[in-house]
Design an enzyme around this catalytic site. Sequence first.
Site, short mmCIF file in Angstrom:
data_model
loop_
_atom_site.label_atom_id
_atom_site.label_comp_id
_atom_site.label_asym_id
_atom_site.label_seq_id
_atom_site.Cartn_x
_atom_site.Cartn_y
_atom_site.Cartn_z
N ASP A 177 0.80 -1.23 0.00
CA ASP A 177 0.00 0.00 0.00
C ASP A 177 0.83 1.28 0.00
O ASP A 177 0.26 2.37 -0.03
CB ASP A 177 -0.96 -0.01 1.19
CG ASP A 177 -2.05 -1.05 1.03
OD1 ASP A 177 -2.64 -1.09 -0.06
OD2 ASP A 177 -2.29 -1.81 1.96
N ASP A 221 -6.48 -4.61 -6.06
CA ASP A 221 -6.18 -3.24 -5.61
C ASP A 221 -4.75 -2.84 -5.97
O ASP A 221 -4.44 -1.65 -6.15
CB ASP A 221 -6.33 -3.11 -4.09
CG ASP A 221 -7.47 -3.90 -3.48
OD1 ASP A 221 -7.85 -4.94 -4.05
OD2 ASP A 221 -7.96 -3.50 -2.42
#
Length: 369
Positions: free
Chosen positions: A72, A136
Amino acid sequence: MLQVIPGEDYFPRTTGKGGYIHFTRMKDWTEGFFPGSLWYLYEHSDSERWKQLAIQWTEKLEPLKNLTDHHDIGFMMYCSFGNAYRLTKNPEYRDILIQSARSLITRFNDTAGVIESWNQRKAWDGAMWYYPVIIDNMMNLELLYFAYKETGDTIFRDVANTHAEVTAREHIRDDYSSYHVVNYDEATGDVLHKQTCQGFADNSTWARGQAWGIYGFTMAYRETGRADFLEIAKNMADFFISHPNLPDDGIPLWDFNVDQPGYQPDWDYSPESFIQTPRDASAAAITASALLELSQYVDDGEKYFKFAERQLQSLSSPEYRANVGENNNFLLKHSVGSFPHQAEIDVPLVYADYYYLEALKRLAEMTDS
Ligand code: GLY
């Protein structure tokens, strides 16, 4: 919002149980979105005050440039420092972004051809993960393409391209819907399982996952000019906008296949606790922003532009857009973090606001003549 933040390193994320604002402290995946939103507010207003706040909140994240614990870092650093560099050209921000890209590629496995998303080995439902990669993760490639353009070092471009190619092959189904998690054997590169974590069922399409895919492949096309990436983006977008379960206002249910025959959750699902299946405004905001960009790359772009406009009209209506001073000062209501975990259901989310502001900016740029 700024008036209720309790301390230096508290980053707003959502409304928690009890109705209070919930913050994260540089240990999660969402800390880049609040600084990023401040940059968009600066762009929307051209006000020096927003710029100074954006700088202050962005610079707090500088230590994260060495983070290698999860994928992330792309979200965290590109939404904050990426916007900061785009708008200020401060060379220190460029260096921070390049170091962040170096950290991200430490998670790339040559054999599997993908960047590992999570270190976690045990899924929440007890299943084992070996080398999990989530849809993602396409979003984190923008940081790598940036580093390639700035340094000329082809490793960043090659890792991003390979990751996108393998994702196109393994995450995207024949009808251009998407799996959430693909679990690889890191020694052989073989695919072990295709699953969900935040969606309804392993074979369902989690709405935000589909949104990340549309956005990610559109961005990958922008950065490479590759027709295969554009083809995936277009077809994933078509799946989304023409899905029979999509409500008329363009804001999807949190998963396209909730309660549909042939989709069996393997978690404890109690539909009776909800009068209506919750929508996910975050998936709509991400999709709207992506479709505005996609509409500029294809001959039949008008259909994507019109759909994004409809989504933004819905998000800007009183049903989704909070009154000033309400909704813990987030802009949008009605998003879902993770339904199977019973976490963040029908709440505001900081990333819904970020992509909503980005989409409004893109719309303004496309319609101002
Ligand atoms: N990237 C995590 C999520 O979309 O919930």
